[in-house]
Design a protein around this motif. Structure first.
Motif, PDB file in Angstrom:
ATOM      1  N   PRO A 188     -26.854  -2.003 -22.683  1.00  0.00           N
ATOM      2  CA  PRO A 188     -27.398  -3.134 -23.439  1.00  0.00           C
ATOM      3  C   PRO A 188     -28.926  -3.255 -23.383  1.00  0.00           C
ATOM      4  CG  PRO A 188     -26.632  -3.910 -21.325  1.00  0.00           C
ATOM      5  CD  PRO A 188     -26.324  -2.435 -21.363  1.00  0.00           C
ATOM      6  N   GLY A 189     -29.618  -2.259 -22.800  1.00  0.00           N
ATOM      7  CA  GLY A 189     -31.076  -2.256 -22.820  1.00  0.00           C
ATOM      8  C   GLY A 189     -31.733  -3.050 -21.716  1.00  0.00           C
ATOM      9  N   ILE A 190     -31.093  -3.159 -20.556  1.00  0.00           N
ATOM     10  CA  ILE A 190     -31.637  -3.921 -19.426  1.00  0.00           C
ATOM     11  C   ILE A 190     -32.408  -2.982 -18.503  1.00  0.00           C
ATOM     12  CG2 ILE A 190     -30.969  -5.217 -17.340  1.00  0.00           C
ATOM     13  CD1 ILE A 190     -28.621  -6.331 -19.028  1.00  0.00           C
ATOM     14  N   LYS A 191     -33.520  -3.464 -17.956  1.00  0.00           N
ATOM     15  CA  LYS A 191     -34.361  -2.645 -17.088  1.00  0.00           C
ATOM     16  C   LYS A 191     -34.482  -3.285 -15.707  1.00  0.00           C
ATOM     17  CE  LYS A 191     -37.316  -0.793 -20.798  1.00  0.00           C
ATOM     18  NZ  LYS A 191     -38.717  -0.651 -21.273  1.00  0.00           N
ATOM     19  N   GLY A 192     -34.326  -2.459 -14.675  1.00  0.00           N
ATOM     20  CA  GLY A 192     -34.516  -2.935 -13.306  1.00  0.00           C
ATOM     21  C   GLY A 192     -33.715  -2.115 -12.331  1.00  0.00           C
ATOM     22  N   ASN A 193     -34.326  -1.670 -11.247  1.00  0.00           N
ATOM     23  CA  ASN A 193     -33.591  -0.900 -10.248  1.00  0.00           C
ATOM     24  C   ASN A 193     -32.418  -1.683  -9.674  1.00  0.00           C
ATOM     25  OD1 ASN A 193     -35.086   1.464 -10.387  1.00  0.00           O
ATOM     26  ND2 ASN A 193     -36.498   0.871  -8.762  1.00  0.00           N
ATOM     27  N   LYS A 194     -32.673  -2.930  -9.357  1.00  0.00           N
ATOM     28  CA  LYS A 194     -31.612  -3.750  -8.762  1.00  0.00           C
ATOM     29  C   LYS A 194     -30.432  -3.873  -9.720  1.00  0.00           C
ATOM     30  CE  LYS A 194     -32.905  -7.263  -6.298  1.00  0.00           C
ATOM     31  NZ  LYS A 194     -32.388  -6.895  -4.943  1.00  0.00           N
ATOM     32  N   GLU A 195     -30.743  -4.110 -10.992  1.00  0.00           N
ATOM     33  CA  GLU A 195     -29.686  -4.243 -11.990  1.00  0.00           C
ATOM     34  C   GLU A 195     -28.925  -2.921 -12.161  1.00  0.00           C
ATOM     35  OE1 GLU A 195     -32.686  -7.415 -12.723  1.00  0.00           O
ATOM     36  OE2 GLU A 195     -32.760  -5.269 -12.254  1.00  0.00           O
ATOM     37  N   GLY A 196     -29.659  -1.811 -12.176  1.00  0.00           N
ATOM     38  CA  GLY A 196     -29.013  -0.517 -12.353  1.00  0.00           C
ATOM     39  C   GLY A 196     -28.053  -0.181 -11.233  1.00  0.00           C
ATOM     40  N   PHE A 197     -28.478  -0.419  -9.989  1.00  0.00           N
ATOM     41  CA  PHE A 197     -27.606  -0.103  -8.865  1.00  0.00           C
ATOM     42  C   PHE A 197     -26.402  -1.058  -8.800  1.00  0.00           C
ATOM     43  CE2 PHE A 197     -31.482   2.045  -7.183  1.00  0.00           C
ATOM     44  CZ  PHE A 197     -30.930   3.315  -7.053  1.00  0.00           C
ATOM     45  N   LEU A 198     -26.618  -2.308  -9.189  1.00  0.00           N
ATOM     46  CA  LEU A 198     -25.499  -3.250  -9.214  1.00  0.00           C
ATOM     47  C   LEU A 198     -24.477  -2.827 -10.263  1.00  0.00           C
ATOM     48  CD1 LEU A 198     -24.262  -5.885  -8.157  1.00  0.00           C
ATOM     49  CD2 LEU A 198     -25.589  -7.109  -9.914  1.00  0.00           C
ATOM     50  N   ALA A 199     -24.961  -2.478 -11.453  1.00  0.00           N
ATOM     51  CA  ALA A 199     -24.055  -2.021 -12.511  1.00  0.00           C
ATOM     52  C   ALA A 199     -23.312  -0.767 -12.078  1.00  0.00           C
ATOM     53  CB  ALA A 199     -24.836  -1.758 -13.798  1.00  0.00           C
ATOM     54  N   SER A 200     -24.002   0.122 -11.373  1.00  0.00           N
ATOM     55  CA  SER A 200     -23.352   1.359 -10.938  1.00  0.00           C
ATOM     56  C   SER A 200     -22.216   1.070  -9.957  1.00  0.00           C
ATOM     57  CB  SER A 200     -24.372   2.311 -10.310  1.00  0.00           C
ATOM     58  OG  SER A 200     -24.798   1.860  -9.036  1.00  0.00           O
ATOM     59  N   HIS A 201     -22.440   0.141  -9.050  1.00  0.00           N
ATOM     60  CA  HIS A 201     -21.380  -0.173  -8.086  1.00  0.00           C
ATOM     61  C   HIS A 201     -20.178  -0.795  -8.790  1.00  0.00           C
ATOM     62  CE1 HIS A 201     -19.330  -1.134  -4.418  1.00  0.00           C
ATOM     63  NE2 HIS A 201     -19.331  -2.428  -4.692  1.00  0.00           N
ATOM     64  N   HIS A 202     -20.428  -1.640  -9.751  1.00  0.00           N
ATOM     65  CA  HIS A 202     -19.317  -2.273 -10.453  1.00  0.00           C
ATOM     66  C   HIS A 202     -18.545  -1.274 -11.319  1.00  0.00           C
ATOM     67  CE1 HIS A 202     -21.359  -6.468  -9.964  1.00  0.00           C
ATOM     68  NE2 HIS A 202     -20.680  -6.100  -8.892  1.00  0.00           N
ATOM     69  N   THR A 203     -19.235  -0.286 -11.903  1.00  0.00           N
ATOM     70  CA  THR A 203     -18.505   0.726 -12.669  1.00  0.00           C
ATOM     71  C   THR A 203     -17.645   1.580 -11.736  1.00  0.00           C
ATOM     72  OG1 THR A 203     -20.397   2.264 -12.617  1.00  0.00           O
ATOM     73  CG2 THR A 203     -20.168   0.858 -14.560  1.00  0.00           C
ATOM     74  N   MET A 204     -18.180   1.910 -10.566  1.00  0.00           N
ATOM     75  CA  MET A 204     -17.390   2.700  -9.628  1.00  0.00           C
ATOM     76  C   MET A 204     -16.217   1.892  -9.076  1.00  0.00           C
ATOM     77  SD  MET A 204     -18.814   5.446 -10.087  1.00  0.00           S
ATOM     78  CE  MET A 204     -17.633   6.316  -9.053  1.00  0.00           C
ATOM     79  N   TYR A 271     -34.438   2.842  -1.697  1.00  0.00           N
ATOM     80  CA  TYR A 271     -34.432   1.569  -2.438  1.00  0.00           C
ATOM     81  C   TYR A 271     -33.744   0.480  -1.608  1.00  0.00           C
ATOM     82  CZ  TYR A 271     -35.324   4.801  -6.314  1.00  0.00           C
ATOM     83  OH  TYR A 271     -35.838   5.781  -7.139  1.00  0.00           O
ATOM     84  N   PRO A 272     -34.262   0.166  -0.446  1.00  0.00           N
ATOM     85  CA  PRO A 272     -33.545  -0.761   0.449  1.00  0.00           C
ATOM     86  C   PRO A 272     -33.393  -2.166  -0.126  1.00  0.00           C
ATOM     87  CG  PRO A 272     -35.781  -0.374   1.232  1.00  0.00           C
ATOM     88  CD  PRO A 272     -35.541   0.619   0.144  1.00  0.00           C
ATOM     89  N   TYR A 273     -34.304  -2.572  -0.991  1.00  0.00           N
ATOM     90  CA  TYR A 273     -34.256  -3.940  -1.526  1.00  0.00           C
ATOM     91  C   TYR A 273     -33.532  -4.026  -2.868  1.00  0.00           C
ATOM     92  CZ  TYR A 273     -37.799  -4.396   2.068  1.00  0.00           C
ATOM     93  OH  TYR A 273     -38.470  -4.349   3.278  1.00  0.00           O
ATOM     94  N   ASP A 274     -33.049  -2.893  -3.342  1.00  0.00           N
ATOM     95  CA  ASP A 274     -32.379  -2.869  -4.645  1.00  0.00           C
ATOM     96  C   ASP A 274     -30.893  -2.570  -4.553  1.00  0.00           C
ATOM     97  OD1 ASP A 274     -34.754  -3.318  -6.130  1.00  0.00           O
ATOM     98  OD2 ASP A 274     -35.314  -1.212  -5.854  1.00  0.00           O
ATOM     99  N   MET A 275     -30.393  -2.470  -3.332  1.00  0.00           N
ATOM    100  CA  MET A 275     -29.002  -2.091  -3.159  1.00  0.00           C
ATOM    101  C   MET A 275     -28.058  -3.231  -3.550  1.00  0.00           C
ATOM    102  SD  MET A 275     -28.703   1.086  -2.274  1.00  0.00           S
ATOM    103  CE  MET A 275     -29.891   1.280  -3.621  1.00  0.00           C
ATOM    104  N   PRO A 276     -26.896  -2.880  -4.121  1.00  0.00           N
ATOM    105  CA  PRO A 276     -25.943  -3.901  -4.565  1.00  0.00           C
ATOM    106  C   PRO A 276     -25.181  -4.511  -3.398  1.00  0.00           C
ATOM    107  CG  PRO A 276     -25.036  -1.719  -4.895  1.00  0.00           C
ATOM    108  CD  PRO A 276     -26.452  -1.512  -4.441  1.00  0.00           C
ATOM    109  N   MET A 277     -24.599  -5.673  -3.655  1.00  0.00           N
ATOM    110  CA  MET A 277     -23.705  -6.274  -2.671  1.00  0.00           C
ATOM    111  C   MET A 277     -22.383  -5.513  -2.688  1.00  0.00           C
ATOM    112  SD  MET A 277     -22.185 -10.150  -2.412  1.00  0.00           S
ATOM    113  CE  MET A 277     -23.784 -10.879  -2.056  1.00  0.00           C
TER     114      MET A 277
END
Length: 449
Positions: A188-204, A271-277
């Motif tokens: 959807p065109g969103i930018k941000g390391n934190k957002e990217g890693f969060l999305a990746s965890h949810h897809t996995m 990326y210690p501050y961008d890791m997902p929950m």
């Protein structure tokens, strides 16, 4: 039929090695407002000026929604063993909690026709076209989307069961999560390391949640995941860390949690501050056993660390490139597969689920002479054979793509098909690469008798 000299005789591969072609729903179907389908994030993204080359969209694409029967016949005439396609989530679940019988019937017709013509069906449940109504609730940034995916997987697999020969949960989660939610290049065109890693965890997580459901509903089918991988090579000896980080971010991040039950430490440290929950039990869910791993390969990356200690890709001159600008490097496929076997003690059988080249193709006197693509397939099949010789279990190979189609942010400018599509008339023309693939499969069939 023209005779093509192949550097590898297909009979050198085991007799049950699967040869196929691949497509995806949004790239070929069209019929965007037909059959009960509702918008996906790509419908929305394409409407934003400047996001897709030439302002293209998938509203019509190859009109496969109407031309599917002739397309399946064309696939069968190529002589392939299998057809890999994806299902459009919003055709099946057009609104939250609602199932669309017309959408299920559309895919059932295709599956039945493939089987009637002697082909197996490999179905990907998610090839990037998330329903827009889920994006409006946060999309892959919302943990609930993983559970919605599991429900969708349940609907599809309850309906089709073992009729689908092979299920893939996700196609290239690195692309949907990172290009879509980290770098903003895709929907959807969103930018941000934190957002990217969060999305990746949810897809996995979505993948892991779906696996036991698929096994329950389709116990005789195979179930797995498809990842894309660009092996990295150092520009110089001092750039080995850049190689390790590049590969860890681009594909170890998506394979390690499945096969090792953990994310790679090098990325977490970077990326210690961008890791997902990550909740208790998440990694156990994600690491559910898979029957196979699909690997999509196109090219390699040559990398280095720049003066800001950031990994950057090196643009190579004087190397062969395809129309999209990617280097032709078949050795990378062998290196990648051998490295994966070395990294994962529990590596399941591998299918090369996508491999192909973009060309600036046109029809002249009824012919499309895509010599580079013919050579590309030949050399990459040889690379596949070399990996098998090195001890990697590889059970199949799918050419990307069956036909020219909507190539995401590149629109219709990049043609990956072995079949040319005239988007004005929807005329299909077999390119020389399709004829070469067909000739190889005819030779193989004759040899297996």
């Amino acid at each position: 039929m023209a005779k093509y000299e192949l550097p590898i005789n297909s009979r050198m591969l085991k007799s049950d090695f699967v040869f196929g072609v691949a497509t995806s729903s949004y790239q070929i179907e069209g019929g965007a407002e037909e059959g009960g389908r509702t918008p996906s994030i790509w419908d929305t993204f394409c409407a934003v000026p400047g996001k897709v080359d030439n302002g293209d969209n998938g509203a019509v694409a190859c009109d496969h929604y109407h031309l599917w029967k002739q397309d399946v016949a064309m696939i069968a005439e190529l002589g392939v063993d299998a057809y890999r396609l994806s299902i459009a989530w919003s055709r099946i679940v057009p609104r939250d909690g609602e199932v669309n019988p017309e959408g299920l019937k559309f895919y059932e017709n295709i599956i039945d026709e493939c089987h009637a013509l002697g082909m197996k069906v490999y179905v990907t449940l998610y090839h990037w076209d998330l329903p827009q109504y889920l994006e409006e609730k946060g999309g892959w940034l919302n943990r609930e989307t993983a559970y919605k995916f599991a429900q969708y997987a349940d609907i599809v697999s309850q309906h089709f069961g073992d009729k689908i020969d092979v299920y893939s949960t996700l196609n290239e989660p690195a692309v949907s999560a990172f290009l879509g939610y980290r770098f903003g290049i895709h929907a959807p065109g969103i930018k941000g390391n934190k957002e990217g890693f969060l999305a990746s965890h949810h897809t996995m997580l979505a993948h892991g949640l779906a696996m036991p459901i698929l096994r329950k509903n389709a116990p005789n089918s195979m179930h797995g995941l498809v990842v894309n991988a660009w092996p990295a090579y150092a520009e110089s000896e001092k750039d080995q860390f850049a190689v390790e980080l590049s590969e860890a971010e681009s594909y170890h991040w998506f394979v390690d949690p499945v096969l090792k039950g953990e994310y790679p430490a090098i990325v977490k440290e970077r990326y210690p501050y961008d890791m997902p929950m990550i909740l208790e039990g998440d990694m156990a869910i994600i690491s559910a056993p898979i029957d196979y791993l699909g690997v999509n390969y196109y090219s390699r990356n040559v990398v280095r660390l720049n003066e800001h200690n950031v990994v950057e890709k090196v643009v190579l001159e004087d190397v062969e490139k395809t129309h999209i600008g990617w280097e032709v490097y078949p050795q990378g496929l062998t290196d990648l597969l051998v490295a994966m076997k070395q990294r994962y003690d529990n590596l399941p059988p591998i299918y090369i689920t996508e491999n192909g080249a973009a060309g600036d193709d046109s029809v002249t006197d009824g012919e499309v002479n895509d010599t580079q693509r013919v050579n590309y397939f030949q050399t990459h099949l040889k690379a596949t054979h070399d990996a098998i010789e090195a001890g990697v279990q590889i059970d199949g190979y799918f050419a990307w793509s069956l036909m020219d189609n909507f190539e995401w942010a590149f629109g219709y400018e990049q043609r990956f098909g072995i079949v040319h599509v005239d988007y004005t008339t929807q005329t299909r023309t077999l390119k020389q690469s399709a004829k070469a693939y067909q000739a190889m499969l005819v030779e193989r069939a004759a040899g297996n008798k």
